[in-house]
Write an enzyme that holds these catalytic residues in place. Structure first.
Site, mmCIF file in Angstrom:
data_model
loop_
_atom_site.group_PDB
_atom_site.id
_atom_site.type_symbol
_atom_site.label_atom_id
_atom_site.label_comp_id
_atom_site.label_asym_id
_atom_site.label_seq_id
_atom_site.Cartn_x
_atom_site.Cartn_y
_atom_site.Cartn_z
ATOM 1 N N HIS A 75 0.841 -1.204 0.000
ATOM 2 C CA HIS A 75 0.000 0.000 0.000
ATOM 3 C C HIS A 75 0.877 1.256 0.000
ATOM 4 C CE1 HIS A 75 -3.533 2.478 1.211
ATOM 5 N NE2 HIS A 75 -2.600 3.175 1.851
ATOM 6 N N GLU A 76 1.878 1.266 0.857
ATOM 7 C CA GLU A 76 2.784 2.426 0.920
ATOM 8 C C GLU A 76 3.611 2.544 -0.354
ATOM 9 O OE1 GLU A 76 2.139 4.612 3.076
ATOM 10 O OE2 GLU A 76 0.866 3.322 4.295
ATOM 11 N N HIS A 79 1.558 4.456 -2.728
ATOM 12 C CA HIS A 79 1.725 5.906 -2.570
ATOM 13 C C HIS A 79 3.035 6.365 -3.207
ATOM 14 C CE1 HIS A 79 -1.769 6.748 -0.188
ATOM 15 N NE2 HIS A 79 -1.425 5.890 0.765
#
Length: 169
Positions: A75-76, A79
């Protein structure tokens, strides 16, 4: 400028990341990108991506108490690959809608990265007839990842492997 990615655009971005790095392993991708992973007690937060301007270094902080740390790292990374030029803390009047959209995009990126179409296709003989929860357990991913992936596979009616779609129904 803020880029809002479609689900298809995110899938293509993930495929590009996998091709460039030769893997979908989040730890290897972080190593190649020189992104350090720090495990701490983050309280209610699952994880966060931090940029140190002084060293131009990215860090991923993840909550050490989480079951699915791989998803949080992915998920990071979402980003990082989708939004690293956008600092939402500096965007004036960053709305909750924008923040939610960016979080959703990062989660879609993570889902595509840790559970690729290729992985599903190769596992088909073993997971045929499994429920979504059983598929999630088979791949050791959160159940919402299989929910998303299976909904995407089901939406491509003209897919080459149409016989495989019915097995995921």
């Amino acid at each position: 400028m803020i880029t809002i990615y479609t689900s298809k655009g995110i899938k293509h971005k993930v495929q590009s990341v996998i091709k460039t790095h030769g893997t979908n392993n989040v730890y290897e991708i972080c190593d190649i990108q020189k992104i350090y992973i720090l495990k701490n007690d983050l309280g209610q937060a699952n994880g966060l991506l931090q940029h140190d301007k002084a060293t131009d270094q990215y860090l991923i902080h993840i909550n050490e108490n989480l079951q699915h740390q791989q998803f949080v790292i992915a998920h990071e990374l979402g980003h990082y690959f989708l939004h690293k030029r956008l600092n939402t803390f500096k965007v004036v009047n960053c709305s909750k809608v924008l923040k939610d959209k960016l979080e959703h995009q990062a989660s879609l990126f993570a889902s595509e990265l840790i559970l690729t179409d290729k992985m599903l296709n190769e596992a088909l003989p073993y997971i045929q007839g499994f429920s979504k929860e059983q598929i999630a357990a088979y791949f050791n991913v959160p159940s919402f990842v299989t929910d998303y992936k299976l909904s995407q596979i089901g939406s491509f009616s003209n897919r080459i492997y149409s016989h495989e779609i019915s097995a995921f129904g």
